[in-house]
Each structure stands twice: as C-alpha cells, then as structure tokens.
Design an enzyme around this catalytic site. Structure first.
Site, PDB file in Angstrom:
ATOM      1  N   SER A  46     -27.175  16.076  60.978  1.00 48.33           N
ATOM      2  CA  SER A  46     -27.711  15.341  59.827  1.00 48.33           C
ATOM      3  C   SER A  46     -29.081  15.833  59.397  1.00 48.33           C
ATOM      4  O   SER A  46     -29.362  15.935  58.197  1.00 48.33           O
ATOM      5  CB  SER A  46     -27.775  13.842  60.155  1.00 48.33           C
ATOM      6  OG  SER A  46     -26.518  13.342  60.510  1.00 48.33           O
TER       7      SER A  46
ATOM      8  N   HIS B 261     -33.268  12.149  59.096  1.00 49.42           N
ATOM      9  CA  HIS B 261     -32.774  12.485  57.761  1.00 49.42           C
ATOM     10  C   HIS B 261     -33.936  12.739  56.808  1.00 49.42           C
ATOM     11  O   HIS B 261     -33.953  13.732  56.066  1.00 49.42           O
ATOM     12  CB  HIS B 261     -31.915  11.350  57.196  1.00 49.42           C
ATOM     13  CG  HIS B 261     -30.679  11.073  57.992  1.00 49.42           C
ATOM     14  ND1 HIS B 261     -29.806  10.065  57.655  1.00 49.42           N
ATOM     15  CD2 HIS B 261     -30.159  11.658  59.097  1.00 49.42           C
ATOM     16  CE1 HIS B 261     -28.800  10.042  58.513  1.00 49.42           C
ATOM     17  NE2 HIS B 261     -29.005  10.996  59.404  1.00 49.42           N
TER      18      HIS B 261
END
Length: 247
Positions: A148, A212
């Site tokens: 991610s 993220h």
C-alpha cells in the site's frame, strides 16, 4: 509437450519485455505468486486449518512483515523487512485491492519514468512509508505487510505527472456507477479519505493509513523535484490510462 510449453513461455516473456509496463506487470505477478504460496491464501494444504492455519499466518506475517518494536531494536534480519513486507499481503481483498490500483496507475507512471527508475522509486518509497509508520509507532508489536505504501507513492507521482488524465471511479453513494473524473479530483479525494479514516482493524496484519499518506506525499514530492513543472504531461497528448480500459 515440454517443447510447446517452452515456446509459449518464451513468447510470454518476450511480450513482457517489450511492453512499456513490464515492471508493473511483473510486480503484480510476483505479489500474486507470493500470496498464493503463503498461508493467507488458503491454497496450500500444508499449513493446516483452523488454529494451526491461524498460527502459521501469525508466524509468517511476523517473519516477513515489519514489526516496529523489533525494527529499530531487534535482530539484524529485521532491517530487511521493509522490503519483504512490500510483497506480502494479509488477505485476498488486501491483495486484489492493491493490485487493482497498481494496474490502473502503474503503467503510465512506469512508462514516464522508465523501468529502472520506476522500480527504485516503487521499492524506495514503499520502504520509506513503512519506516515512517514504524518510527511513529515504535512500541507497536503489530505486523505491517502490503504494498500500500509503495502504490500510494505511485498514485502521488501519477497525480503530479498526469493531473488531467481521466480515470474511472466507482462511488458507493452513487450505487457504484462507473464515472470518469480527472486525476486531480480522484486522487486528492482518495488522500483525504485516508486522512479521515478512523483507523484499521485491531487484529491481523495490514498497512496503516499513515503509511498510505506518507507514500502518497513521497511520490508526489519525488515527481515534483525530479521532473519539475516544465515536464508535466498535458491532458491532450496523454495516452488513455489503464483505468479507461476496464469494463
């Protein structure tokens, strides 16, 4: 039969080498293979079932994932986990979600950067995102796995390089109707959702929202510094993004 398979494999590898997004497709294939061979996929009977499978998953994630409490004050092998964690995923949903984003946004970004630079960019930003999260949660015993952070960096770079490229989005509050929006609308909205998210589940491996955001910022900042305003791709000559090809 073996000769036929060999020729087919040779044609496949040749096609991959000729595509401008060989690294993107290679990363998708590698992550999928690693997941399929691991205990989280449920495809390998040797890991057992029930409690035995759960124990194997915990051991697997702890060995290959980033454990913040061990990363800075643990065995020497822990220093490699920011790299290995990029190729390990905790569930089919985790894997498929990440690979979809990589497929949609990775090809154009790789074509703009080139294979070698894109590979170093992907791995470097992914590791830094995991390290940043680990530094902010140094006492955590939670295993962090997944691509991610690296894929978020790809999104950040894509936003800078192709701000007006149109991508297809599925919005839950519009009954998942596929709508096309420019990247400068979709990706900042995605980043805002990460910021506002309450957090991730307390149990099981995963990558936190902070990773993220760190990856997204690193990717955007890298593209800004590396390419500068004079090399941004305009909307008119930009090729159709991979997202446009989805049914």
């Amino acid at each position: 039969m073996i000769s036929t398979w060999s020729r087919a494999a040779g044609r496949t590898l040749g096609a991959v080498r000729r595509t401008p997004a060989a690294t993107t497709y290679g990363l998708i294939a590698l992550c999928t293979l690693v997941f399929a061979l691991g205990p989280a996929s449920g495809l390998v009977p040797g890991y057992g079932s029930g409690e035995a499978l759960s124990a194997a998953q915990r051991t697997y994630f702890r060995h290959w994932g980033v454990v913040p409490a061990e990363l800075f004050d643990g065995p020497a092998g822990a220093a490699l986990t920011p790299v290995t964690a990029l190729f390990v995923h905790g569930s089919w949903v985790h894997l498929l979600g990440n690979m979809l984003f990589l497929f949609v946004f990775g090809a154009m970004t790789e074509e703009r950067m080139g294979r070698v630079e894109f590979t170093l960019f992907y791995v470097g930003c992914g590791c830094l995102a995991l390290l940043g999260y680990a530094a902010a949660n140094a006492a955590s015993e939670q295993s962090l796995v997944g691509a991610s952070g690296a894929i978020s960096a790809v999104l950040g770079a894509f936003l800078y390089l192709f701000p007006r490229a149109r991508v297809t989005s599925l919005l839950p509050f519009l009954f998942f109707l596929p709508l096309r929006f420019p990247a400068w609308v979709v990706l900042p909205f995605w980043a805002a959702l990460q910021w506002l998210a309450a957090g991730r589940a307390a149990d099981g491996p995963g990558v936190a929202y902070l990773a993220h955001l760190l990856g997204f910022g690193l990717g955007f900042g890298y593209a800004w510094v590396r390419y500068g305003r004079t090399t941004r791709v305009k909307a008119a000559p930009a090729p159709v993004p991979e997202g446009e090809k989805q049914p």
